[in-house]
Motif scaffolding. Structure first.
Motif, PDB file in Angstrom:
ATOM      1  N   SER A 286       0.752  -1.409   0.016  1.00 14.78           N
ATOM      2  CA  SER A 286      -0.208   0.008   0.020  1.00 14.78           C
ATOM      3  C   SER A 286       0.964   1.268   0.194  1.00 14.78           C
ATOM      4  O   SER A 286       0.340   2.236   0.098  1.00 14.78           O
ATOM      5  CB  SER A 286      -0.869   0.119   1.192  1.00 14.78           C
ATOM      6  OG  SER A 286      -0.221  -0.002   2.249  1.00 14.78           O
ATOM      7  N   GLN A 287       2.271   1.132   0.032  1.00 14.19           N
ATOM      8  CA  GLN A 287       3.250   2.138   0.087  1.00 14.19           C
ATOM      9  C   GLN A 287       3.723   2.709  -1.036  1.00 14.19           C
ATOM     10  O   GLN A 287       3.974   1.666  -2.316  1.00 14.19           O
ATOM     11  CB  GLN A 287       4.150   2.002   1.183  1.00 14.19           C
ATOM     12  CG  GLN A 287       3.734   1.332   2.453  1.00 14.19           C
ATOM     13  CD  GLN A 287       2.829   2.507   3.328  1.00 14.19           C
ATOM     14  OE1 GLN A 287       3.248   3.784   3.222  1.00 14.19           O
ATOM     15  NE2 GLN A 287       1.795   2.245   3.778  1.00 14.19           N
ATOM     16  N   HIS A 320       8.644   9.631   6.602  1.00 19.95           N
ATOM     17  CA  HIS A 320       8.780   8.639   5.614  1.00 19.95           C
ATOM     18  C   HIS A 320       8.147   7.490   6.353  1.00 19.95           C
ATOM     19  O   HIS A 320       8.246   7.375   7.730  1.00 19.95           O
ATOM     20  CB  HIS A 320      10.184   8.161   5.437  1.00 19.95           C
ATOM     21  CG  HIS A 320      10.873   9.171   4.342  1.00 19.95           C
ATOM     22  ND1 HIS A 320      10.603   8.756   3.078  1.00 19.95           N
ATOM     23  CD2 HIS A 320      11.723   9.939   4.440  1.00 19.95           C
ATOM     24  CE1 HIS A 320      11.428   9.725   2.198  1.00 19.95           C
ATOM     25  NE2 HIS A 320      12.153  10.785   3.158  1.00 19.95           N
ATOM     26  N   PRO A 321       7.243   6.735   5.916  1.00 17.15           N
ATOM     27  CA  PRO A 321       6.577   5.422   6.422  1.00 17.15           C
ATOM     28  C   PRO A 321       7.662   4.432   6.452  1.00 17.15           C
ATOM     29  O   PRO A 321       8.807   4.556   5.937  1.00 17.15           O
ATOM     30  CB  PRO A 321       5.714   4.929   5.156  1.00 17.15           C
ATOM     31  CG  PRO A 321       6.084   5.320   3.942  1.00 17.15           C
ATOM     32  CD  PRO A 321       6.732   6.815   4.284  1.00 17.15           C
ATOM     33  N   PHE A 322       7.508   3.826   7.815  1.00 16.78           N
ATOM     34  CA  PHE A 322       8.730   2.782   8.246  1.00 16.78           C
ATOM     35  C   PHE A 322       8.103   1.442   8.540  1.00 16.78           C
ATOM     36  O   PHE A 322       6.931   1.276   9.261  1.00 16.78           O
ATOM     37  CB  PHE A 322       9.269   3.346   9.349  1.00 16.78           C
ATOM     38  CG  PHE A 322       8.704   3.801  10.578  1.00 16.78           C
ATOM     39  CD1 PHE A 322       8.433   2.852  11.592  1.00 16.78           C
ATOM     40  CD2 PHE A 322       8.220   5.022  10.426  1.00 16.78           C
ATOM     41  CE1 PHE A 322       7.748   3.346  12.596  1.00 16.78           C
ATOM     42  CE2 PHE A 322       7.373   5.652  11.851  1.00 16.78           C
ATOM     43  CZ  PHE A 322       7.174   4.535  12.615  1.00 16.78           C
ATOM     44  N   GLU A 347       0.040   6.006  13.122  1.00 13.82           N
ATOM     45  CA  GLU A 347       0.229   7.310  12.368  1.00 13.82           C
ATOM     46  C   GLU A 347       1.068   7.030  11.105  1.00 13.82           C
ATOM     47  O   GLU A 347       0.654   7.484   9.891  1.00 13.82           O
ATOM     48  CB  GLU A 347       1.239   8.177  13.220  1.00 13.82           C
ATOM     49  CG  GLU A 347       0.249   8.581  14.212  1.00 13.82           C
ATOM     50  CD  GLU A 347       1.125   9.772  14.834  1.00 13.82           C
ATOM     51  OE1 GLU A 347       2.081  10.133  14.408  1.00 13.82           O
ATOM     52  OE2 GLU A 347       0.763  10.350  16.212  1.00 13.82           O
ATOM     53  N   ARG A 348       2.244   6.312  11.161  1.00 12.19           N
ATOM     54  CA  ARG A 348       3.112   6.130   9.920  1.00 12.19           C
ATOM     55  C   ARG A 348       3.754   4.872   9.731  1.00 12.19           C
ATOM     56  O   ARG A 348       4.189   4.750   8.466  1.00 12.19           O
ATOM     57  CB  ARG A 348       4.017   7.356   9.637  1.00 12.19           C
ATOM     58  CG  ARG A 348       4.636   7.388   8.649  1.00 12.19           C
ATOM     59  CD  ARG A 348       5.544   8.730   8.336  1.00 12.19           C
ATOM     60  NE  ARG A 348       4.505   9.959   8.245  1.00 12.19           N
ATOM     61  CZ  ARG A 348       4.601  10.974   9.014  1.00 12.19           C
ATOM     62  NH1 ARG A 348       5.468  10.889  10.129  1.00 12.19           N
ATOM     63  NH2 ARG A 348       3.739  11.607   9.049  1.00 12.19           N
ATOM     64  N   GLY A 349       3.612   4.117  10.663  1.00 15.98           N
ATOM     65  CA  GLY A 349       4.604   2.991  10.495  1.00 15.98           C
ATOM     66  C   GLY A 349       3.962   1.661  10.635  1.00 15.98           C
ATOM     67  O   GLY A 349       2.707   1.357  11.048  1.00 15.98           O
ATOM     68  N   LYS A 364       9.207  -3.143  -3.795  1.00 18.75           N
ATOM     69  CA  LYS A 364       9.415  -1.955  -4.581  1.00 18.75           C
ATOM     70  C   LYS A 364       9.111  -0.758  -3.807  1.00 18.75           C
ATOM     71  O   LYS A 364       9.456   0.160  -4.173  1.00 18.75           O
ATOM     72  CB  LYS A 364       8.373  -1.940  -5.881  1.00 18.75           C
ATOM     73  CG  LYS A 364       7.040  -1.928  -5.419  1.00 18.75           C
ATOM     74  CD  LYS A 364       6.015  -1.784  -6.651  1.00 18.75           C
ATOM     75  CE  LYS A 364       4.410  -1.857  -6.288  1.00 18.75           C
ATOM     76  NZ  LYS A 364       4.159  -0.789  -5.346  1.00 18.75           N
ATOM     77  N   ALA A 365       8.529  -0.947  -2.672  1.00 22.12           N
ATOM     78  CA  ALA A 365       8.118   0.192  -1.693  1.00 22.12           C
ATOM     79  C   ALA A 365       9.515   0.450  -0.815  1.00 22.12           C
ATOM     80  O   ALA A 365       9.419   1.437  -0.289  1.00 22.12           O
ATOM     81  CB  ALA A 365       6.922  -0.212  -0.682  1.00 22.12           C
ATOM     82  N   LEU A 366      10.321  -0.317  -0.790  1.00 22.38           N
ATOM     83  CA  LEU A 366      11.606  -0.036   0.084  1.00 22.38           C
ATOM     84  C   LEU A 366      12.419   1.024  -0.769  1.00 22.38           C
ATOM     85  O   LEU A 366      12.765   0.957  -1.749  1.00 22.38           O
ATOM     86  CB  LEU A 366      12.208  -1.381   0.328  1.00 22.38           C
ATOM     87  CG  LEU A 366      12.938  -1.543   1.688  1.00 22.38           C
ATOM     88  CD1 LEU A 366      11.958  -1.285   2.899  1.00 22.38           C
ATOM     89  CD2 LEU A 366      13.996  -2.569   1.894  1.00 22.38           C
TER      90      LEU A 366
END
Length: 477
Positions: A286-287, A320-322, A347-349, A364-366
């Motif tokens: 989803s990222q 950044h998402p983590f 929130e983000r991770g 691919k999101a990494l």
């Protein structure tokens, strides 16, 4: 070991890794490669690790030539096995006789047609007792060394540094440069050497013990090395001067994938000491592309609650998402993840106990990998073409970090663990210097691809190793 399917003419390799996840994982991948080539492989763990390994039955289904055994390490069941000094010191007196008894029992089974007789042993290079067992029983042995060539070359030179008075250190300047080691001039600092080099008494038993353990690998039939020529050719050549034969076969996981194809993805997480959280892959799906920072500090790093909170703030503040691995036992103060981290996840991770790392790295999101500079993680980053941030913890981590930042220039060192430094370093890796690091790591990824391809150095060395093991079998027969 069911007798009806055993081919007695097979070469039989017994493998024994050190007790840590990283050692087990990479040596198991080598075992899978050897079994795929038609060798009969017995993979040995301690009882405690054998119980924790996931889905061994599935592995034996994929690799019918791969078999598992376990022995007692001689420690009480309630021993935490995080005090490695206890384990190392007990190996020769407690683990060694159990390993020897297993080898003898396997050869007895061979007399009844239940398995081929043992052709050779492959022992983890951090332990010398398998070499002593092999010598006692008259069985050839190879050592497997799982760290970088630069670290091993530095280790080989410890006696020289002692003789020159560079070890021990009589002050606390750990950034002081070590000189006089060919190929490592300008790179090696005191902090990059093993921790025991900082002991003030040079005749300390621990220094002598670890030097002797490592130098023992020069007495084996050959050294199987978890590196590849294109990455560390100078240090590989230096190490080769100390060994009868040397086989560079890394990146082993990528080499395995090249040999067995699509099956590699289905077995990548088998043999893990922790249960793998697969749902994180759906979250990664989803990222946006190259947006996620993956955070994992390996199987032995321990952090305080205050450190974890600083990392959380730094990660969230970076924007950044983590995806963050916080394994059981990773927290010094308590086992409960603070509420702040739970909030950060929403929130983000995404926080997991353990992740399918190879699958994560290939996603691919990494966009970046924050790690402890463990050698397996570095190789996996290179293969996947993912730049990294290094936060070295112990052992070979410090010199690995130097290589990442100074030699290959594929990442940054985290200078401190306060939230502002973490935020700034992530933004530098993922933003202002992204193209620079991506270009360098793509070049290293191509080196890795070349070496595992048909005719590449690692591919050819694997073929040579298999041929040499089969040659031992032929001589015995």
């Amino acid at each position: 070991m069911e007798g009806s399917k055993v081919k007695m003419e097979q070469a039989h390799v017994v493998m024994f890794p050190f007790i840590l996840q990283g050692h087990i994982k990479v040596l198991l991948s080598l075992g899978e490669l050897l079994s795929e080539a038609g060798l009969y492989v017995t993979f040995v763990n301690t009882h405690q690790n054998h119980k924790r390994l996931a889905n061994l039955q599935a592995l034996t289904t994929h690799f019918p030539n791969l078999h598992f055994e376990s022995i007692s390490d001689g420690l009480p069941d309630d021993h935490p096995r995080t005090l490695f000094q206890d384990f190392f010191e007990g190996m020769k007196t407690k683990t060694k006789p159990n390993f020897k008894e297993l080898i003898v029992s396997l050869n007895k089974k061979s007399e009844n047609g239940l398995c081929p007789p043992v052709t050779c042993i492959i022992g983890d290079g951090v332990m010398s007792f398998p070499i002593e067992v092999a010598d006692d029983l008259g069985i050839p042995i190879f050592s497997f060394y799982g760290t970088s060539a630069r670290f091993l070359w530095a280790f080989f030179n410890i006696p020289k540094l002692v003789e020159e008075g560079q070890i021990p250190f009589f002050d606390d300047n750990m950034n002081y440069r070590i000189h006089g080691i060919p190929g490592l001039e300008g790179l090696l600092r005191r902090k990059d050497l093993p921790e025991f080099c900082a002991l003030k008494e040079i005749d300390h038993n621990m220094i002598n013990f670890f030097v002797e353990e490592t130098l023992a690998i020069t007495k084996t039939s050959g050294l199987i090395f978890n590196t590849f020529d294109e990455l560390e050719i100078d240090s590989v050549q230096n190490v080769a001067t100390k060994c009868s034969k040397l086989y560079t076969v890394a990146p082993i996981n990528a080499l395995l994938q090249s040999q067995i194809g699509p099956r590699a993805q289905s077995i990548a997480s088998l043999g893990s000491l922790w249960d793998v959280e697969q749902n994180c892959i759906k979250w990664l799906d989803s990222q946006p592309s190259k947006s996620v920072v993956y955070v994992s500090f390996g199987s032995i790093t321990k952090s305080s609650i205050s450190q974890l909170k600083e990392f959380w703030h730094g990660l969230v503040d970076s924007g950044h998402p983590f995806l963050w691995v916080i394994r059981p036992g990773a927290i010094l103060d308590e086992e409960v993840i603070p509420k702040e981290l739970e909030k950060g996840q929403k929130e983000r991770g995404y926080v997991v106990d353990w992740a399918p790392q190879e699958e994560v790295m290939a996603h691919k999101a990494l966009g970046g990998f924050l790690n402890q500079s463990g050698w397996n993680s570095i190789l996996e980053s290179i293969v996947a073409g993912v730049p990294m941030i290094c936060w070295p913890y112990s052992g070979d981590h410090f010199i690995n970090c130097q290589c990442v930042t100074k030699v290959w220039k594929i990442g940054l060192e985290l200078g401190d663990w306060d939230r502002l430094t973490i935020k700034t370093t992530i933004k530098e890796l993922m933003g202002s210097r992204r193209e620079e690091f991506q270009e360098s790591v793509d070049k290293a990824a191509q080196w890795a691809k070349n070496c595992i391809s048909k005719g590449g150095s690692s591919s050819l060395n694997l073929e040579k190793l298999i041929k040499d093991i089969k040659g031992i079998k032929e001589i015995k027969v």
